[in-house]
Motif scaffolding. Structure first.
Motif, PDB file in Angstrom:
ATOM      1  N   UNK A 166       0.824  -1.208   0.000  1.00 42.22           N
ATOM      2  CA  UNK A 166       0.000   0.000   0.000  1.00 42.22           C
ATOM      3  C   UNK A 166       0.860   1.261   0.000  1.00 42.22           C
ATOM      4  N   UNK A 167       2.093   1.183   0.507  1.00 35.96           N
ATOM      5  CA  UNK A 167       2.950   2.361   0.613  1.00 35.96           C
ATOM      6  C   UNK A 167       4.020   2.449  -0.480  1.00 35.96           C
ATOM      7  N   UNK A 168       4.074   1.471  -1.369  1.00 41.58           N
ATOM      8  CA  UNK A 168       5.068   1.494  -2.450  1.00 41.58           C
ATOM      9  C   UNK A 168       4.418   1.918  -3.761  1.00 41.58           C
ATOM     10  N   UNK A 169       5.206   2.574  -4.602  1.00 38.92           N
ATOM     11  CA  UNK A 169       4.743   2.957  -5.939  1.00 38.92           C
ATOM     12  C   UNK A 169       4.834   1.734  -6.850  1.00 38.92           C
ATOM     13  N   UNK A 170       3.904   1.566  -7.754  1.00 37.19           N
ATOM     14  CA  UNK A 170       3.892   0.400  -8.657  1.00 37.19           C
ATOM     15  C   UNK A 170       5.104   0.363  -9.577  1.00 37.19           C
ATOM     16  N   UNK A 171       5.708   1.481  -9.871  1.00 37.34           N
ATOM     17  CA  UNK A 171       6.873   1.513 -10.752  1.00 37.34           C
ATOM     18  C   UNK A 171       8.161   1.158 -10.010  1.00 37.34           C
ATOM     19  N   UNK A 172       8.118   1.180  -8.713  1.00 37.43           N
ATOM     20  CA  UNK A 172       9.302   0.895  -7.893  1.00 37.43           C
ATOM     21  C   UNK A 172       9.671  -0.588  -8.032  1.00 37.43           C
ATOM     22  N   UNK A 173      10.959  -0.912  -8.312  1.00 39.22           N
ATOM     23  CA  UNK A 173      11.357  -2.322  -8.423  1.00 39.22           C
ATOM     24  C   UNK A 173      11.132  -3.100  -7.125  1.00 39.22           C
ATOM     25  N   UNK A 174      11.180  -2.414  -5.998  1.00 39.84           N
ATOM     26  CA  UNK A 174      10.925  -3.070  -4.713  1.00 39.84           C
ATOM     27  C   UNK A 174       9.473  -3.573  -4.643  1.00 39.84           C
ATOM     28  N   UNK A 175       8.569  -2.822  -5.277  1.00 35.82           N
ATOM     29  CA  UNK A 175       7.159  -3.213  -5.304  1.00 35.82           C
ATOM     30  C   UNK A 175       6.999  -4.602  -5.924  1.00 35.82           C
ATOM     31  N   UNK A 176       7.719  -4.842  -7.039  1.00 35.37           N
ATOM     32  CA  UNK A 176       7.592  -6.144  -7.716  1.00 35.37           C
ATOM     33  C   UNK A 176       8.067  -7.290  -6.819  1.00 35.37           C
ATOM     34  N   UNK A 177       9.129  -7.080  -6.072  1.00 34.59           N
ATOM     35  CA  UNK A 177       9.628  -8.119  -5.162  1.00 34.59           C
ATOM     36  C   UNK A 177       8.663  -8.393  -4.014  1.00 34.59           C
ATOM     37  N   UNK A 178       8.141  -7.308  -3.436  1.00 38.90           N
ATOM     38  CA  UNK A 178       7.181  -7.459  -2.336  1.00 38.90           C
ATOM     39  C   UNK A 178       5.908  -8.115  -2.855  1.00 38.90           C
ATOM     40  N   UNK A 179       5.477  -7.722  -4.067  1.00 38.28           N
ATOM     41  CA  UNK A 179       4.263  -8.297  -4.647  1.00 38.28           C
ATOM     42  C   UNK A 179       4.428  -9.797  -4.906  1.00 38.28           C
ATOM     43  N   UNK A 180       5.604 -10.203  -5.396  1.00 35.26           N
ATOM     44  CA  UNK A 180       5.859 -11.631  -5.633  1.00 35.26           C
ATOM     45  C   UNK A 180       5.833 -12.406  -4.319  1.00 35.26           C
ATOM     46  N   UNK A 181       6.396 -11.820  -3.263  1.00 31.29           N
ATOM     47  CA  UNK A 181       6.380 -12.479  -1.943  1.00 31.29           C
ATOM     48  C   UNK A 181       4.953 -12.584  -1.415  1.00 31.29           C
ATOM     49  N   UNK A 182       4.192 -11.507  -1.568  1.00 28.85           N
ATOM     50  CA  UNK A 182       2.797 -11.492  -1.114  1.00 28.85           C
ATOM     51  C   UNK A 182       1.966 -12.537  -1.861  1.00 28.85           C
ATOM     52  N   UNK A 183       2.138 -12.599  -3.186  1.00 27.73           N
ATOM     53  CA  UNK A 183       1.397 -13.596  -3.984  1.00 27.73           C
ATOM     54  C   UNK A 183       1.785 -15.017  -3.578  1.00 27.73           C
ATOM     55  N   UNK A 184       3.071 -15.242  -3.299  1.00 28.94           N
ATOM     56  CA  UNK A 184       3.519 -16.562  -2.837  1.00 28.94           C
ATOM     57  C   UNK A 184       2.906 -16.933  -1.497  1.00 28.94           C
ATOM     58  N   UNK A 185       2.788 -15.944  -0.600  1.00 25.48           N
ATOM     59  CA  UNK A 185       2.175 -16.195   0.714  1.00 25.48           C
ATOM     60  C   UNK A 185       0.695 -16.534   0.562  1.00 25.48           C
ATOM     61  N   UNK A 186      -0.004 -15.810  -0.297  1.00 28.08           N
ATOM     62  CA  UNK A 186      -1.423 -16.110  -0.527  1.00 28.08           C
ATOM     63  C   UNK A 186      -1.599 -17.494  -1.144  1.00 28.08           C
ATOM     64  N   UNK A 187      -0.701 -17.863  -2.049  1.00 27.83           N
ATOM     65  CA  UNK A 187      -0.759 -19.190  -2.663  1.00 27.83           C
ATOM     66  C   UNK A 187      -0.549 -20.280  -1.610  1.00 27.83           C
ATOM     67  N   UNK A 188       0.414 -20.065  -0.728  1.00 26.75           N
ATOM     68  CA  UNK A 188       0.667 -21.024   0.360  1.00 26.75           C
ATOM     69  C   UNK A 188      -0.560 -21.168   1.251  1.00 26.75           C
ATOM     70  N   UNK A 189      -1.182 -20.051   1.603  1.00 29.51           N
ATOM     71  CA  UNK A 189      -2.377 -20.096   2.455  1.00 29.51           C
ATOM     72  C   UNK A 189      -3.521 -20.838   1.749  1.00 29.51           C
ATOM     73  N   UNK A 190      -3.702 -20.591   0.448  1.00 24.50           N
ATOM     74  CA  UNK A 190      -4.753 -21.298  -0.300  1.00 24.50           C
ATOM     75  C   UNK A 190      -4.486 -22.793  -0.344  1.00 24.50           C
ATOM     76  N   UNK A 191      -3.219 -23.184  -0.499  1.00 25.77           N
ATOM     77  CA  UNK A 191      -2.878 -24.619  -0.508  1.00 25.77           C
ATOM     78  C   UNK A 191      -3.241 -25.281   0.816  1.00 25.77           C
ATOM     79  N   UNK A 192      -3.151 -24.528   1.897  1.00 26.15           N
ATOM     80  CA  UNK A 192      -3.486 -25.068   3.222  1.00 26.15           C
ATOM     81  C   UNK A 192      -4.976 -24.949   3.536  1.00 26.15           C
ATOM     82  N   UNK A 193      -5.759 -24.473   2.577  1.00 25.17           N
ATOM     83  CA  UNK A 193      -7.214 -24.397   2.770  1.00 25.17           C
ATOM     84  C   UNK A 193      -7.673 -23.117   3.431  1.00 25.17           C
ATOM     85  N   UNK A 194      -6.824 -22.100   3.494  1.00 23.74           N
ATOM     86  CA  UNK A 194      -7.180 -20.830   4.127  1.00 23.74           C
ATOM     87  C   UNK A 194      -7.772 -19.911   3.071  1.00 23.74           C
TER      88      UNK A 194
END
Length: 191
Positions: free
Chosen positions: A104-132
């Motif tokens: 929420x606090x990073x700009x979409x053009x910031x390269x750091x945003x892409x890394x944080x977004x990939x980590x966030x998507x991976x965490x959501x995928x892990x939670x979905x695999x566990x039935x959350x």
């Protein structure tokens, strides 16, 4: 002897006589003997059968008790595993919240945003695999079983229900039928 059952003979000793303890069979002219009880007496047989049935009943009861104990232990183990899994998943929810705040606090053009977004998507995928699954909140009716109201605001124009969720401050999650964490929400009230 017409009867085929064995007869045991017990020697009767007179006062002052000593018993013969030799291993040789007694001579024919030994001391007079009296007949003892005949083996195979029906009273003895009935008593043995009753004891065998009693032991069988006890064994069956013990087997049933062991089976019930085993079931209780399995249920306890399942409960402990579920509680530990829920505890671990709640820890992951805190990490997910931090990643959402960072995004929420990073700009979409910031390269750091892409890394944080990939980590966030991976965490959501892990939670979905566990039935959350995340709880749907905004726009729906307020349910105290799955929502935690932190503020109440005036009703929305055209609001029909008494309590409606208008904003989500922290996402809620459930695993199957178990609530992992209630959603923190702002509620619009008609009252």
């Amino acid at each position: 002897m017409a009867d085929e059952r064995k007869i045991f003979r017990i020697p009767v000793l007179r006062p002052g006589e000593t018993p013969d303890v030799s291993l040789e069979p007694p001579a024919a002219e030994a001391a007079p003997v009296e007949e003892a009880a005949i083996v195979g007496d029906t009273g003895v047989k009935d008593r043995c059968c009753a004891e065998a049935i009693d032991w069988r009943d006890k064994a069956l009861r013990m087997q049933a008790e062991m089976e019930a104990y085993r079931r209780r232990q399995d249920q306890r183990a399942d409960t402990v595993i579920l509680e530990e899994q829920m505890r671990l998943l709640r820890g992951f929810l805190g990490v997910t919240d931090n990643l959402e705040q960072a995004l929420a606090h990073l700009e979409r053009e910031d390269p750091l945003y892409l890394g944080v977004r990939a980590t966030y998507d991976g965490m959501l995928h892990l939670l979905r695999q566990e039935g959350v699954e995340p709880l749907a909140t905004v726009g729906g009716p307020f349910d105290p079983q799955v929502h935690e109201a932190v503020a109440v605001v005036p009703p929305l124009p055209g609001q029909e229900e008494a309590l409606v969720v208008v904003e989500e401050l922290r996402r809620g999650y459930r695993k199957g039928s178990h609530l992992l964490r209630p959603a923190r929400v702002v509620v619009a009230s008609k009252q």
